[in-house]
Structure formats: C-alpha cells, structure tokens
Scaffold this active site. Structure first.
Site, PDB file in Angstrom:
ATOM      1  N   ALA A  79       0.859  -1.174   0.000  1.00 50.96           N
ATOM      2  CA  ALA A  79       0.000   0.000   0.000  1.00 50.96           C
ATOM      3  C   ALA A  79       0.904   1.235   0.000  1.00 50.96           C
ATOM      4  CB  ALA A  79      -0.906  -0.017   1.221  1.00 50.96           C
ATOM      5  N   GLY A  87       0.708  -5.031   0.798  1.00 55.74           N
ATOM      6  CA  GLY A  87      -0.447  -5.122  -0.082  1.00 55.74           C
ATOM      7  C   GLY A  87      -0.130  -5.810  -1.407  1.00 55.74           C
ATOM      8  N   GLU A 112      -0.394  -9.394  -0.661  1.00 57.41           N
ATOM      9  CA  GLU A 112      -1.825  -9.671  -0.447  1.00 57.41           C
ATOM     10  C   GLU A 112      -2.589  -9.718  -1.766  1.00 57.41           C
ATOM     11  OE1 GLU A 112      -1.855  -6.427   2.400  1.00 57.41           O
ATOM     12  OE2 GLU A 112      -2.698  -7.777   3.903  1.00 57.41           O
ATOM     13  N   GLU A 118       4.584  -4.870   7.211  1.00 49.81           N
ATOM     14  CA  GLU A 118       3.809  -3.791   7.838  1.00 49.81           C
ATOM     15  C   GLU A 118       4.258  -3.493   9.262  1.00 49.81           C
ATOM     16  OE1 GLU A 118       2.526  -6.272   6.015  1.00 49.81           O
ATOM     17  OE2 GLU A 118       0.930  -5.505   4.725  1.00 49.81           O
TER      18      GLU A 118
HETATM   19  N1  CO8 Z   1       4.557   3.274  -0.626  1.00 48.19           N
HETATM   20  C1  CO8 Z   1       4.946   4.429  -1.197  1.00 48.19           C
HETATM   21  N2  CO8 Z   1       6.092   4.561  -1.899  1.00 48.19           N
HETATM   22  C2  CO8 Z   1       6.893   3.470  -1.997  1.00 48.19           C
HETATM   23  C3  CO8 Z   1       6.548   2.229  -1.414  1.00 48.19           C
HETATM   24  C4  CO8 Z   1       5.314   2.145  -0.697  1.00 48.19           C
HETATM   25  N3  CO8 Z   1       4.873   1.016  -0.151  1.00 48.19           N
HETATM   26  N4  CO8 Z   1       7.530   1.359  -1.687  1.00 48.19           N
HETATM   27  C5  CO8 Z   1       8.451   2.007  -2.408  1.00 48.19           C
HETATM   28  N5  CO8 Z   1       8.081   3.292  -2.605  1.00 48.19           N
HETATM   29  C6  CO8 Z   1       8.814   4.345  -3.323  1.00 48.19           C
HETATM   30  C7  CO8 Z   1       9.968   4.869  -2.516  1.00 48.19           C
HETATM   31  O1  CO8 Z   1       9.530   5.815  -1.581  1.00 48.19           O
HETATM   32  C8  CO8 Z   1      10.835   5.453  -3.603  1.00 48.19           C
HETATM   33  O2  CO8 Z   1      10.305   6.695  -3.986  1.00 48.19           O
HETATM   34  P1  CO8 Z   1      11.273   8.008  -4.083  1.00 48.19           P
HETATM   35  O3  CO8 Z   1      12.251   7.671  -5.161  1.00 48.19           O
HETATM   36  O4  CO8 Z   1      10.328   9.106  -4.429  1.00 48.19           O
HETATM   37  O5  CO8 Z   1      11.910   8.152  -2.733  1.00 48.19           O
HETATM   38  C9  CO8 Z   1      10.654   4.496  -4.760  1.00 48.19           C
HETATM   39  O6  CO8 Z   1       9.410   3.799  -4.487  1.00 48.19           O
HETATM   40  C10 CO8 Z   1      11.735   3.460  -4.886  1.00 48.19           C
HETATM   41  O7  CO8 Z   1      11.884   2.797  -3.648  1.00 48.19           O
HETATM   42  P2  CO8 Z   1      13.288   2.650  -2.881  1.00 48.19           P
HETATM   43  O8  CO8 Z   1      14.183   3.809  -3.213  1.00 48.19           O
HETATM   44  O9  CO8 Z   1      13.000   2.422  -1.425  1.00 48.19           O
HETATM   45  O10 CO8 Z   1      13.854   1.335  -3.559  1.00 48.19           O
HETATM   46  P3  CO8 Z   1      14.839   0.236  -2.904  1.00 48.19           P
HETATM   47  O11 CO8 Z   1      15.207  -0.671  -4.020  1.00 48.19           O
HETATM   48  O12 CO8 Z   1      15.897   0.915  -2.121  1.00 48.19           O
HETATM   49  O13 CO8 Z   1      13.926  -0.574  -1.849  1.00 48.19           O
HETATM   50  C11 CO8 Z   1      11.948  -1.740  -1.092  1.00 48.19           C
HETATM   51  C12 CO8 Z   1      12.821  -1.326  -2.301  1.00 48.19           C
HETATM   52  C13 CO8 Z   1      12.721  -2.684  -0.172  1.00 48.19           C
HETATM   53  C14 CO8 Z   1      10.723  -2.435  -1.658  1.00 48.19           C
HETATM   54  C15 CO8 Z   1      11.539  -0.472  -0.290  1.00 48.19           C
HETATM   55  O14 CO8 Z   1      11.029   0.480  -1.195  1.00 48.19           O
HETATM   56  C16 CO8 Z   1      10.492  -0.726   0.768  1.00 48.19           C
HETATM   57  O15 CO8 Z   1      10.798  -1.212   1.847  1.00 48.19           O
HETATM   58  N6  CO8 Z   1       9.216  -0.337   0.511  1.00 48.19           N
HETATM   59  C17 CO8 Z   1       8.141  -0.431   1.460  1.00 48.19           C
HETATM   60  C18 CO8 Z   1       7.664  -1.841   1.636  1.00 48.19           C
HETATM   61  C19 CO8 Z   1       6.569  -1.898   2.664  1.00 48.19           C
HETATM   62  O16 CO8 Z   1       6.746  -1.622   3.834  1.00 48.19           O
HETATM   63  N7  CO8 Z   1       5.361  -2.282   2.233  1.00 48.19           N
HETATM   64  C20 CO8 Z   1       4.227  -2.427   3.104  1.00 48.19           C
HETATM   65  C21 CO8 Z   1       3.387  -1.206   3.057  1.00 48.19           C
HETATM   66  S1  CO8 Z   1       2.010  -1.278   4.184  1.00 48.19           S
HETATM   67  C22 CO8 Z   1       0.842  -2.266   3.409  1.00 48.19           C
HETATM   68  O17 CO8 Z   1       1.019  -2.678   2.329  1.00 48.19           O
HETATM   69  C23 CO8 Z   1      -0.464  -2.631   4.101  1.00 48.19           C
HETATM   70  C24 CO8 Z   1      -0.785  -1.618   5.113  1.00 48.19           C
HETATM   71  C25 CO8 Z   1      -2.029  -1.947   5.889  1.00 48.19           C
HETATM   72  C26 CO8 Z   1      -2.199  -0.806   6.879  1.00 48.19           C
HETATM   73  C27 CO8 Z   1      -3.626  -0.502   7.183  1.00 48.19           C
HETATM   74  C28 CO8 Z   1      -3.781   1.022   7.458  1.00 48.19           C
HETATM   75  C29 CO8 Z   1      -5.138   1.550   7.119  1.00 48.19           C
END
Ligand code: CO8
Length: 261
Positions: free
Chosen positions: A69, A112, A115, A135
């Site tokens: 997400a 997500g 999922e 998460e």
């Molecule tokens: N959301 C928003 N932006 C993202 C996300 C994300 N989930 N993942 C990556 N991006 C963006 C980064 O911010 C970055 O953008 P920018 O260049 O503008 O800074 C771009 O994508 C590239 O990402 P990275 O530079 O981080 O790339 P890396 O190769 O260094 O790392 C990873 C890749 C390991 C995938 C890393 O991006 C990461 O850890 N991402 C997040 C993964 C994560 O935590 N996902 C779970 C999200 S929560 C969810 O899915 C369910 C939530 C339920 C909550 C309920 C609340 C209502």
C-alpha cells in the site's frame, strides 16, 4: 476510459480470451495508492462481467509486482479517516471476481503487493520474486487479508515469523512453503503466465468458474460440506453442452471445442 496507473491489454500476443493487466506506477514500485486500487478493482469488475474474458493475468514490472500500500498516502491518515473511509474496502470486489486470476510476480511483492498476489487464483513467480508482510516495521499490520491468506497458504509457523519480524521470503522458500505454484525464469515469466491463462481460457468458462468456486470453498467450510458442494457443481456440469463436447472429443480422439457458455 483513461487509466493512469494500470495498463489493460486484451488478447495479448494473440492469446484469445486472455486479458493482461499491468500495474504501472514504476517510480513508486507500483505502490497501491487509492487511484491504482480504484482503477484495478473497477477494471477487474468490468472484465469479470465480460463473457469474452476467460482468464486474467495481473503483473507488475521486473523490479516490483507491488511494494505494498502507498505509505506516503497513508502516513497522515487518522483512525477516523481509515475507518469511515473504509480503506481497502474496494478489495472486496477483487475477492468476488469469478474469472480465473493469475498473478505473474517478479521482484518485490510486499505488504499489499503480497496480499494482491494471494488474492489471485494461481501465483506464478519469477526467480527474482520476493514476498513479505513488512507492515510491522512501519507500525501497522497487514490490512488486505495478509494475516489470514498467508496463514492458510503457508501455515502458522512461517506466517507468524513473517508478520512479526517483517522478514522477506525469497522465491525458493515461498514455493517450498506453498505460496507459489511455479517458479519461472524471469525472462520467461510473462510468456509462461500468458500461456497458462490461454490454457484456462480455452476451457469451458462456466466450468472454470465452478472449479475456482469449488477450490475456494475449501477455505470456507467443513470437508463434508465442501465435498457436498463440489458434487452439486459436478452434477450441474452435465446440464451444459460443454460436458457433452468434452467427453465426445475425448472418445473421438480430437481436441475439444467448447462453447464457453
Ligand atoms: N509506498 C509508497 N512509496 C513506496 C513504497 C510504498 N509502499 N515502496 C516504495 N516506494 C517508493 C519509494 O519511496 C521510492 O520513492 P522516491 O524515489 O520518491 O523516494 C521508490 O518507491 C523506490 O523505492 P526505494 O528507493 O525504497 O527502492 P529500494 O530498491 O531501495 O527498496 C523496497 C525497495 C525494499 C521495496 C523499499 O522500497 C520498501 O521497503 N518499501 C516499502 C515496503 C513496505 O513496507 N510495504 C508495506 C506497506 S504497508 C501495506 O502494504 C499494508 C498496510 C495496511 C495498513 C492498514 C492502514 C489503514
């Protein structure tokens, strides 16, 4: 309609009755923001209602199926926002899709993204695929069924490990654990996923829908009730011309040509 965050290709590479849906927010690693979720669930709802669609492949990019997400979008939301706004409510549409769905996963399938892949019926993964429910590391828990579908797919031991530590699984571990149906070399992923979809799309549509419904029933009911449900569906296949055609074709040693309806 004008789609911003996904691409939709009908009959990709000449595969009749197949639709390829590609998540397309490459700069955010296909993070599932509201716009993408809305476009995806709306599109899948429409495709599901189209009798000319026999199977749907959902894919991302070589680097990411979807990295979860959209954290930037969620960061400032309050409890009241997500509760009253029924965040992720749109995903119920996806769980209700009756057309076979194939996930073709390369790279990150996190949160997500994992999922979404698990909501598909067949999960095909490139050798580059990485799965996780991270998460917990951002102070929340899975919100689109991850704690439930992952536990059913791979059991408590690994589901707890992943949901509590937020660690990732590589594709080998994911396949061994039962999350992934097939591991495919990354450069052949799409071709093979489309071939699997074309195979399914060549079957009788109502019968593929029944097979999907029967397997999914296993997650919702007891064994005795599930077997009873299956048997009713089995009997009902004999009400359709495709049963006659399928069996006749076998006896005549030729490929079956289904009417799909
Ligand atoms: N959301 C928003 N932006 C993202 C996300 C994300 N989930 N993942 C990556 N991006 C963006 C980064 O911010 C970055 O953008 P920018 O260049 O503008 O800074 C771009 O994508 C590239 O990402 P990275 O530079 O981080 O790339 P890396 O190769 O260094 O790392 C990873 C890749 C390991 C995938 C890393 O991006 C990461 O850890 N991402 C997040 C993964 C994560 O935590 N996902 C779970 C999200 S929560 C969810 O899915 C369910 C939530 C339920 C909550 C309920 C609340 C209502």
């Amino acid at each position: 309609t004008d789609l911003q965050t996904i691409r939709v290709d009908r009959d990709p590479e000449g595969h009749d009755r197949v639709v390829l849906v590609t998540l397309n927010r490459p700069k955010a690693l296909n993070a599932l923001n509201t716009e993408l979720m809305t476009e995806l669930t709306h599109t899948l709802g429409e495709l599901d209602a189209d009798p000319a669609v026999g199977a749907i492949v959902i894919t991302g990019s070589p680097r990411a199926f979807a990295a979860g997400a959209d954290i930037k979008e969620m960061a400032e939301q309050t409890f009241a926002d997500v509760y009253t706004g029924q965040w992720f409510g749109a995903w119920d549409t996806l769980a209700g899709v009756r057309t076979p769905l194939i996930a073709a996963v390369a790279g990150y399938a996190l949160g997500g993204g994992c999922e979404l892949a698990m909501m598909c019926d067949i999960l095909l993964a490139a050798d580059t695929a990485v799965f996780g429910q991270p998460e917990i590391k951002i102070g929340v828990i899975p919100g689109i069924g991850g704690s439930q579908r992952l536990t059913r797919a791979i059991g408590k031991a690994k589901a707890m490990d992943m949901c509590l530590t937020g660690r990732n699984m590589d594709v080998t571990e994911a396949e061994r654990a039962g999350l992934v149906a097939r591991i495919i070399p990354a450069d052949e992923l799409l071709e093979q996923a489309l071939a699997v979809a074309a195979t399914i799309a060549g079957m009788s549509k109502p019968v593929t829908m029944m097979a999907k419904e029967a397997v999914n029933r296993a997650f919702e009911t007891t064994l005795a009730e599930g077997v009873r449900f299956e048997r009713r569906l089995f009997y009902s296949t004999f009400a359709m011309a495709d049963q006659r055609e399928g069996m006749k074709a076998f006896v005549e040693k030729r490929p079956a040509s289904f009417q799909h309806r």
